[in-house]
Design a protein around this motif. Structure first.
Motif, PDB file in Angstrom:
ATOM      1  N   ILE A   1      47.220  31.945  39.735  1.00  0.00           N
ATOM      2  CA  ILE A   1      48.242  32.943  40.047  1.00  0.00           C
ATOM      3  C   ILE A   1      49.479  32.242  40.608  1.00  0.00           C
ATOM      4  CG2 ILE A   1      48.789  35.002  41.406  1.00  0.00           C
ATOM      5  CD1 ILE A   1      45.734  35.533  41.520  1.00  0.00           C
ATOM      6  N   HIS A   2      49.267  31.405  41.621  1.00  0.00           N
ATOM      7  CA  HIS A   2      50.326  30.604  42.230  1.00  0.00           C
ATOM      8  C   HIS A   2      49.652  29.507  43.041  1.00  0.00           C
ATOM      9  CE1 HIS A   2      53.551  29.561  45.144  1.00  0.00           C
ATOM     10  NE2 HIS A   2      54.300  29.697  44.073  1.00  0.00           N
ATOM     11  N   SER A   3      50.366  28.420  43.231  1.00  0.00           N
ATOM     12  CA  SER A   3      49.790  27.287  43.966  1.00  0.00           C
ATOM     13  C   SER A   3      49.401  27.649  45.390  1.00  0.00           C
ATOM     14  CB  SER A   3      50.778  26.114  43.981  1.00  0.00           C
ATOM     15  OG  SER A   3      52.004  26.500  44.584  1.00  0.00           O
ATOM     16  N   SER A   4      49.993  28.711  45.952  1.00  0.00           N
ATOM     17  CA  SER A   4      49.681  29.127  47.315  1.00  0.00           C
ATOM     18  C   SER A   4      48.438  30.002  47.403  1.00  0.00           C
ATOM     19  CB  SER A   4      50.869  29.899  47.905  1.00  0.00           C
ATOM     20  OG  SER A   4      51.067  31.124  47.199  1.00  0.00           O
ATOM     21  N   ILE A   5      47.891  30.391  46.259  1.00  0.00           N
ATOM     22  CA  ILE A   5      46.757  31.320  46.226  1.00  0.00           C
ATOM     23  C   ILE A   5      45.526  30.582  45.714  1.00  0.00           C
ATOM     24  CG2 ILE A   5      45.855  33.465  45.224  1.00  0.00           C
ATOM     25  CD1 ILE A   5      48.757  34.416  44.983  1.00  0.00           C
ATOM     26  N   PRO A   6      44.411  30.603  46.457  1.00  0.00           N
ATOM     27  CA  PRO A   6      43.219  29.877  46.018  1.00  0.00           C
ATOM     28  C   PRO A   6      42.713  30.358  44.660  1.00  0.00           C
ATOM     29  CG  PRO A   6      43.016  30.573  48.315  1.00  0.00           C
ATOM     30  CD  PRO A   6      44.224  31.253  47.773  1.00  0.00           C
ATOM     31  N   VAL A   7      42.240  29.406  43.881  1.00  0.00           N
ATOM     32  CA  VAL A   7      41.620  29.713  42.591  1.00  0.00           C
ATOM     33  C   VAL A   7      40.139  29.985  42.834  1.00  0.00           C
ATOM     34  CG1 VAL A   7      41.076  28.853  40.292  1.00  0.00           C
ATOM     35  CG2 VAL A   7      43.281  28.306  41.331  1.00  0.00           C
ATOM     36  N   VAL A   8      39.662  31.138  42.393  1.00  0.00           N
ATOM     37  CA  VAL A   8      38.286  31.549  42.670  1.00  0.00           C
ATOM     38  C   VAL A   8      37.403  31.385  41.433  1.00  0.00           C
ATOM     39  CG1 VAL A   8      39.069  33.191  44.427  1.00  0.00           C
ATOM     40  CG2 VAL A   8      38.724  33.977  42.070  1.00  0.00           C
ATOM     41  N   ASP A   9      36.099  31.508  41.660  1.00  0.00           N
ATOM     42  CA  ASP A   9      35.141  31.482  40.557  1.00  0.00           C
ATOM     43  C   ASP A   9      35.381  32.653  39.615  1.00  0.00           C
ATOM     44  OD1 ASP A   9      33.791  29.300  41.678  1.00  0.00           O
ATOM     45  OD2 ASP A   9      32.475  30.591  42.863  1.00  0.00           O
ATOM     46  N   ASN A  10      35.175  32.426  38.335  1.00  0.00           N
ATOM     47  CA  ASN A  10      35.302  33.486  37.335  1.00  0.00           C
ATOM     48  C   ASN A  10      34.413  33.136  36.148  1.00  0.00           C
ATOM     49  OD1 ASN A  10      37.305  35.811  36.108  1.00  0.00           O
ATOM     50  ND2 ASN A  10      36.750  34.330  34.528  1.00  0.00           N
ATOM     51  N   VAL A  11      33.661  34.105  35.663  1.00  0.00           N
ATOM     52  CA  VAL A  11      32.876  33.888  34.450  1.00  0.00           C
ATOM     53  C   VAL A  11      33.291  34.882  33.378  1.00  0.00           C
ATOM     54  CG1 VAL A  11      30.860  32.832  35.539  1.00  0.00           C
ATOM     55  CG2 VAL A  11      30.968  35.333  35.325  1.00  0.00           C
ATOM     56  N   GLY A  12      33.403  34.390  32.156  1.00  0.00           N
ATOM     57  CA  GLY A  12      33.496  35.270  31.008  1.00  0.00           C
ATOM     58  C   GLY A  12      32.097  35.625  30.553  1.00  0.00           C
ATOM     59  N   VAL A  13      31.960  36.745  29.833  1.00  0.00           N
ATOM     60  CA  VAL A  13      30.628  37.162  29.399  1.00  0.00           C
ATOM     61  C   VAL A  13      30.666  37.587  27.934  1.00  0.00           C
ATOM     62  CG1 VAL A  13      30.965  39.537  30.267  1.00  0.00           C
ATOM     63  CG2 VAL A  13      28.641  38.649  29.902  1.00  0.00           C
ATOM     64  N   LEU A  14      29.689  37.087  27.188  1.00  0.00           N
ATOM     65  CA  LEU A  14      29.472  37.470  25.790  1.00  0.00           C
ATOM     66  C   LEU A  14      28.266  38.386  25.752  1.00  0.00           C
ATOM     67  CD1 LEU A  14      30.237  36.978  22.745  1.00  0.00           C
ATOM     68  CD2 LEU A  14      28.493  35.167  22.784  1.00  0.00           C
TER      69      LEU A  14
END
Length: 216
Positions: free
Chosen positions: A112-125
């Motif tokens: 989102i922006h360098s100031s906002i932590p990147v969180v876990d995310n999974v895609g699903v099939l």
């Protein structure tokens, strides 16, 4: 198998009398018909993709339903309501939940922006037919995607990225998701671009609105 689109990022998939919910969050109307739910998939911890209230409603109607999510979701749900159990899934995992075969991919939320932590995310099939990437541009490996849920509007999204994503995946069918942050005009503009990209690969675009259904 039948897909119903809800507001924003939430989806309902029905197969053999069972239900699978994906990402019922704060922009989604309260889930009221959740009897016979086999599973809930939460792609990541942001509240537009889940709330404790939505999960409680589903689990009250279907106490044996299994909630799946990455580590960040496990921790966030535990902190919000320790009575709700979440089964951790990671990219590369595959599970069976009633009539639903779930294969997970990806791993990280789009920046989102360098100031906002990147969180876990999974895609699903789902059942090797429907692919939903959550908040990411993760492409499932070794799969020809039949139906692709395409993020259409978000703080982390440029429409150019959505177009390139669809061009790369080349789904047979696509529809927009994650679009409650857009005006009607914005939804229409995004839909036109996703339609164009889908058609370049010979696919068909479905401009699903909340409550619309699609047979998969």
């Amino acid at each position: 198998m039948r897909l119903t689109k809800f507001e924003h990022a939430a989806l309902l998939i029905e197969q053999s009398g069972k239900k699978l919910f994906i990402d019922p969050g704060m922009f989604t109307t309260a889930i009221t018909d959740a009897v016979n739910t086999a599973a809930v998939v939460i792609t990541h911890e942001h509240p537009d993709h889940w709330t404790p209230e939505q999960l409680r409603r589903i689990l009250e109607a279907s106490p044996t339903a299994v909630v799946y999510g990455p580590e960040g979701v496990v921790n966030a749900v535990r902190e919000a309501d320790a009575s709700i159990a979440v089964t951790r899934v990671d990219p590369g995992d595959a599970v069976e939940a009633g009539p639903f075969s779930l294969r997970f991919s990806g791993g990280r939320h789009a920046v989102i922006h360098s100031s906002i932590p990147v969180v876990d995310n999974v895609g699903v099939l789902v059942n090797d037919v429907l692919y939903y990437p959550g908040d990411s541009w993760a492409v499932p490996e070794g799969v020809e995607v039949d139906v692709l849920a395409v993020p259409a509007g978000a703080p982390w999204l440029k429409i150019a990225e959505a177009i390139d994503y669809v061009l790369e995946v080349k789904p047979k069918r696509s529809f927009p998701t994650h679009e409650m942050v857009l005006s009607t005009a914005g939804k229409n503009m995004a839909g036109d671009r996703i339609r164009w990209a889908t058609e370049q690969g010979g696919g068909e675009f479905f401009p699903l609105q909340p409550g619309d259904a699609l047979d998969l």
